[in-house]
Design an enzyme around this catalytic site. Structure first.
Site, mmCIF file in Angstrom:
data_model
loop_
_atom_site.group_PDB
_atom_site.id
_atom_site.type_symbol
_atom_site.label_atom_id
_atom_site.label_comp_id
_atom_site.label_asym_id
_atom_site.label_seq_id
_atom_site.Cartn_x
_atom_site.Cartn_y
_atom_site.Cartn_z
ATOM 1 N N THR A 8 0.846 -1.189 0.000
ATOM 2 C CA THR A 8 0.000 0.000 0.000
ATOM 3 C C THR A 8 0.881 1.239 0.000
ATOM 4 O OG1 THR A 8 -1.760 1.197 1.186
ATOM 5 C CG2 THR A 8 -0.185 -0.031 2.531
ATOM 6 N N HIS A 12 2.707 -11.786 14.133
ATOM 7 C CA HIS A 12 3.767 -12.332 14.981
ATOM 8 C C HIS A 12 3.497 -13.794 15.372
ATOM 9 C CE1 HIS A 12 7.363 -12.126 17.149
ATOM 10 N NE2 HIS A 12 7.078 -11.221 18.082
#
Length: 423
Positions: free
Chosen positions: A342, A394
């Site tokens: 993006t 994560h």
């Protein structure tokens, strides 16, 4: 009669919202003609008439939610639209008979005519929309009830929301036609200087998915900065020949797409997704490119980006972006991405933390290029610098992997020749 049903809209899409009707009841419809527009969480889809005739009835109004296979309208197959009534006359509505002997006399000046009892179960005829103005039957009825003259509305499609601003003010003194006091204002109503706008289905879905991404992923963001001098030098030297040869401009996105592909090959868990207790690591590189449109952010996918040249990537991005802004993307254009890029820098963003595009586990955020003083070989120089950000899940991506991934992207952008090898 032929029923018009909601078509199959694509994988994982089970419902939509009626965005707008392109035809009104009583209008002629040709086979293959679009009669309505559906809003889904990904793209807008036109509903096509399979039979020619007249749109006999609209079953689902604009704004209603519908499911696959729901009947939304009925077409009178083979019928032709009725000719408009002659000037100065109006056809009586179906089921209501006019009294041939009844005439309406004008009231004398200064007097109020006696109220006439309305016939039981009678229906007030809807005001016809003038030429060039499209209005559904519900809008025409609302216009009649609110005393709005549709002939004063500019050409185009009239929505219910548009009538509010044109509703005549209540008579002085606050009394209604029957003489009773006006109803107390709704405590929940907006102030006069506020506007209540219903979110589109796409905007609602974007909101839900962004919140879900925050709640389901262990999302972290790491940052770095890139010296854009080398890429800008290549573009300056090559852009004219590149456009002349390939018919498309040489932008920054092809460099970053190549760099991302190269980094994903080094750190494959950023090109994965989680399914239950399994990681699905993908060895194909379908890169989503976020595009801002009037209806909200969409992420069309550049397929097999690792197999495309710089020109191929630029052409594909240009085509997808154009179709996105024209609302012409198909469902297949938005599915199956493995990683997203993006670029908030196009709007002036200097620093941000992009949110994951689930079920992907990585997204790269680009930002604006700003000339800043930096230390180069012990000397302070002014260089065109860009901050880049990597948000990652994560749960399967360790911090060291994320940091090294971003460093790999940085190194390839600062040494564009390496893109020919790594990307």
């Amino acid at each position: 009669m032929a029923e018009v049903k909601v078509p199959t809209l694509g994988e994982s899409i089970v419902e939509a919202t009626i965005g707008q009707w392109l035809k009104s009841e009583g209008e002629a419809v040709e086979s293959g003609e679009a009669i309505a527009e559906l809003e889904t969480d990904k793209v807008n889809v036109e509903v096509i008439a399979e039979e020619a005739g007249v749109l006999a009835s609209i079953v689902k109004q604009a704004g209603e939610t519908v499911g696959i296979g729901d009947v939304i309208a009925v077409i009178d197959v083979g019928a032709t639209a009725a000719a408009p009534a002659a000037a100065g006359t109006a056809a009586a509505p179906s089921g209501v008979t006019a009294d041939a002997g009844a005439t309406q006399q004008p009231a004398a000046a200064g007097t109020v005519p006696a109220a006439q009892p309305a016939p039981a179960a009678s229906v007030a005829p809807a005001t016809p929309a003038p030429l060039g103005v499209r209005a559904t039957p519900s809008v025409r009825r609302a216009a009649l009830e609110q005393g709005v003259d549709l002939s004063q509305v500019q050409s185009g499609r009239v929505e219910l929301a548009h009538l509010a601003a044109r509703t005549p003010a209540a008579p002085a003194g606050g009394s209604t036609a029957s003489g009773s006091a006006a109803a107390a204002p709704d405590a929940n109503a907006s102030r006069p200087d506020e506007e209540r706008v219903r979110m589109s289905r796409r905007r609602i879905t974007i909101a839900k998915r962004l919140v879900e991404a925050q709640h389901t992923a262990a999302m972290l963001t790491t940052f770095n900065e890139v010296d854009m001098s080398a890429v800008m030098d290549v573009r300056k030297r090559r852009k004219d020949n590149f456009k002349e040869k390939h018919g498309v401009g040489l932008g920054f996105m092809s460099f970053f797409t190549k760099a991302v592909v190269g980094a994903l090959k080094q750190f494959p868990r950023l090109n994965a997704e989680i399914q239950g207790d399994d990681m699905i690591i993908k060895h194909h590189y379908d890169i989503g490119i976020a595009v801002a449109t009037e209806g909200g952010l969409v992420v069309p996918v550049v397929r097999d980006a690792d197999r495309l040249s710089f020109a191929g990537i630029e052409r594909e991005i240009a085509s997808l972006a154009a179709r996105a802004r024209e609302n012409k993307l198909g469902i297949e254009d938005l599915q199956g991405g493995t990683f997203t890029i993006t670029n908030g820098g196009t709007f002036g963003s200097l620093f941000s933390t992009p949110i994951l595009n689930a079920p992907q586990v990585g997204i790269l955020g680009m930002h604006g290029i700003v000339n800043r003083p930096v230390a180069v070989n012990g000397q302070v120089e002014i260089r065109p610098m860009m901050y880049i950000a990597l948000s990652y899940d994560h749960r399967i991506v360790d911090g060291s992997e994320a940091v090294r991934f971003l460093v790999a992207v940085k190194q390839m952008i600062e040494d564009p020749e390496s893109l020919l090898i790594e990307g």
